[in-house]
Motif scaffolding. Structure first.
Motif, PDB file in Angstrom:
ATOM      1  N   TYR A  22     -29.602  22.913  38.385  1.00  0.00           N
ATOM      2  CA  TYR A  22     -28.457  21.798  38.383  1.00  0.00           C
ATOM      3  C   TYR A  22     -27.499  22.524  38.308  1.00  0.00           C
ATOM      4  CZ  TYR A  22     -31.133  17.447  39.715  1.00  0.00           C
ATOM      5  OH  TYR A  22     -32.376  17.040  40.027  1.00  0.00           O
ATOM      6  N   GLY A  23     -27.415  24.031  37.066  1.00  0.00           N
ATOM      7  CA  GLY A  23     -26.744  25.080  36.581  1.00  0.00           C
ATOM      8  C   GLY A  23     -25.536  24.218  35.259  1.00  0.00           C
ATOM      9  N   ASP A  24     -24.441  23.858  36.032  1.00  0.00           N
ATOM     10  CA  ASP A  24     -23.489  23.618  34.826  1.00  0.00           C
ATOM     11  C   ASP A  24     -22.772  21.957  35.831  1.00  0.00           C
ATOM     12  OD1 ASP A  24     -22.883  25.384  33.421  1.00  0.00           O
ATOM     13  OD2 ASP A  24     -21.026  25.638  34.118  1.00  0.00           O
ATOM     14  N   ALA A  25     -23.483  21.890  36.596  1.00  0.00           N
ATOM     15  CA  ALA A  25     -23.354  20.613  37.884  1.00  0.00           C
ATOM     16  C   ALA A  25     -23.773  19.368  37.193  1.00  0.00           C
ATOM     17  CB  ALA A  25     -24.035  20.299  38.831  1.00  0.00           C
ATOM     18  N   LEU A  26     -25.212  19.287  35.648  1.00  0.00           N
ATOM     19  CA  LEU A  26     -25.723  18.424  35.100  1.00  0.00           C
ATOM     20  C   LEU A  26     -25.577  18.555  33.783  1.00  0.00           C
ATOM     21  CD1 LEU A  26     -27.715  15.762  34.795  1.00  0.00           C
ATOM     22  CD2 LEU A  26     -29.704  18.033  34.226  1.00  0.00           C
ATOM     23  N   PRO A  27     -24.624  18.215  33.590  1.00  0.00           N
ATOM     24  CA  PRO A  27     -23.799  17.911  31.518  1.00  0.00           C
ATOM     25  C   PRO A  27     -25.493  17.161  31.203  1.00  0.00           C
ATOM     26  CG  PRO A  27     -22.771  15.895  33.228  1.00  0.00           C
ATOM     27  CD  PRO A  27     -24.135  16.794  34.301  1.00  0.00           C
ATOM     28  N   ILE A  28     -25.420  17.753  29.936  1.00  0.00           N
ATOM     29  CA  ILE A  28     -26.775  17.755  29.269  1.00  0.00           C
ATOM     30  C   ILE A  28     -26.109  17.103  28.151  1.00  0.00           C
ATOM     31  CG2 ILE A  28     -28.848  18.237  28.151  1.00  0.00           C
ATOM     32  CD1 ILE A  28     -29.517  19.801  30.667  1.00  0.00           C
ATOM     33  N   VAL A  29     -26.233  16.733  27.356  1.00  0.00           N
ATOM     34  CA  VAL A  29     -25.956  15.946  25.708  1.00  0.00           C
ATOM     35  C   VAL A  29     -27.145  15.864  25.037  1.00  0.00           C
ATOM     36  CG1 VAL A  29     -24.204  14.613  24.724  1.00  0.00           C
ATOM     37  CG2 VAL A  29     -24.075  14.894  26.600  1.00  0.00           C
ATOM     38  N   LEU A  30     -27.435  16.339  23.741  1.00  0.00           N
ATOM     39  CA  LEU A  30     -28.415  16.291  22.907  1.00  0.00           C
ATOM     40  C   LEU A  30     -27.921  14.747  21.740  1.00  0.00           C
ATOM     41  CD1 LEU A  30     -30.314  17.652  21.343  1.00  0.00           C
ATOM     42  CD2 LEU A  30     -29.140  18.280  18.957  1.00  0.00           C
ATOM     43  N   ARG A  31     -27.910  14.015  21.489  1.00  0.00           N
ATOM     44  CA  ARG A  31     -28.153  12.711  20.656  1.00  0.00           C
ATOM     45  C   ARG A  31     -29.289  13.095  19.567  1.00  0.00           C
ATOM     46  NH1 ARG A  31     -24.912   8.848  23.167  1.00  0.00           N
ATOM     47  NH2 ARG A  31     -24.728   8.622  21.182  1.00  0.00           N
ATOM     48  N   HIS A  32     -28.878  12.494  18.219  1.00  0.00           N
ATOM     49  CA  HIS A  32     -29.254  13.004  16.912  1.00  0.00           C
ATOM     50  C   HIS A  32     -29.980  11.628  17.483  1.00  0.00           C
ATOM     51  CE1 HIS A  32     -27.709  16.721  16.551  1.00  0.00           C
ATOM     52  NE2 HIS A  32     -26.899  16.609  16.947  1.00  0.00           N
ATOM     53  N   PHE A  33     -31.621  11.825  16.152  1.00  0.00           N
ATOM     54  CA  PHE A  33     -32.387  10.495  16.702  1.00  0.00           C
ATOM     55  C   PHE A  33     -32.931  11.333  15.495  1.00  0.00           C
ATOM     56  CE2 PHE A  33     -34.997   7.014  16.604  1.00  0.00           C
ATOM     57  CZ  PHE A  33     -34.107   5.888  16.702  1.00  0.00           C
ATOM     58  N   PRO A  34     -32.737  11.195  13.687  1.00  0.00           N
ATOM     59  CA  PRO A  34     -33.602  11.981  13.043  1.00  0.00           C
ATOM     60  C   PRO A  34     -34.467  10.762  12.189  1.00  0.00           C
ATOM     61  CG  PRO A  34     -30.847  11.568  11.982  1.00  0.00           C
ATOM     62  CD  PRO A  34     -31.042  11.845  13.361  1.00  0.00           C
TER      63      PRO A  34
END
Length: 162
Positions: free
Chosen positions: A34-46
């Motif tokens: 999808y390239g830049d069309a897909l926003p991927i966000v890292l969320r932290h769950f330590p």
């Protein structure tokens, strides 16, 4: 959602979790598709069972501030066993290897400047039912990863394109 746009994909991750290394394969494949069309966000769950996971989340936040968050996440997950032994020392070392301001990463670990962000992610994760890592949220649906990665990428694609 506008035509052609994709919903945001959140990856709830813990940088001392061996299963999260596998999740990065999914993230890479989805980025290729999808390239830049897909926003991927890292969320932290330590998780409490991993003594350096919280520090790793704080260091990752600083790496994102410095514009190299995903490379930092990938590098730390590639050395997850070493993180268990070396802790924050390894996080600062990885930052330097990636050309980040390692001194700022170290200071961020000392002064806790990213504590609120990590705590907010963790609280939101608990509120939506995240109990382990990796967990994905896409189009409002939570998909638990980890040992059940089989077929997960296809389910994510179905939600993205659904």
């Amino acid at each position: 959602m506008t035509e052609g746009s994709l919903p945001r994909l959140e990856l709830w991750c813990e940088l001392q979790c061996p299963d999260c290394r596998t999740a990065l394969d999914d993230v890479r494949a989805l980025r290729e598709r999808y390239g830049d069309a897909l926003p991927i966000v890292l969320r932290h769950f330590p998780l409490e069972k991993h003594k350096h996971a919280y520090a790793a989340a704080e260091a990752a936040e600083e790496a994102f501030v410095q514009g190299r968050g995903w490379p930092f996440v990938e590098a730390v997950l590639a050395r997850v066993t070493e993180l268990e032994r070396r802790g924050p020392e390894l996080l600062v070392e990885v930052a330097g290897e990636l050309g980040l301001d390692a001194e700022e990463v170290e200071l961020a670990l000392i002064d806790g400047r990213h504590t609120l962000a990590v705590d907010a992610d963790q609280a939101e994760g608990k509120a939506i039912g995240v109990s382990g890592t990796p967990t994905y949220v896409v189009a409002g649906q939570r998909l638990d990863g980890g040992k059940s990665q089989q077929g997960l990428r296809e389910r994510i694609v179905a939600l993205l394109e659904g």
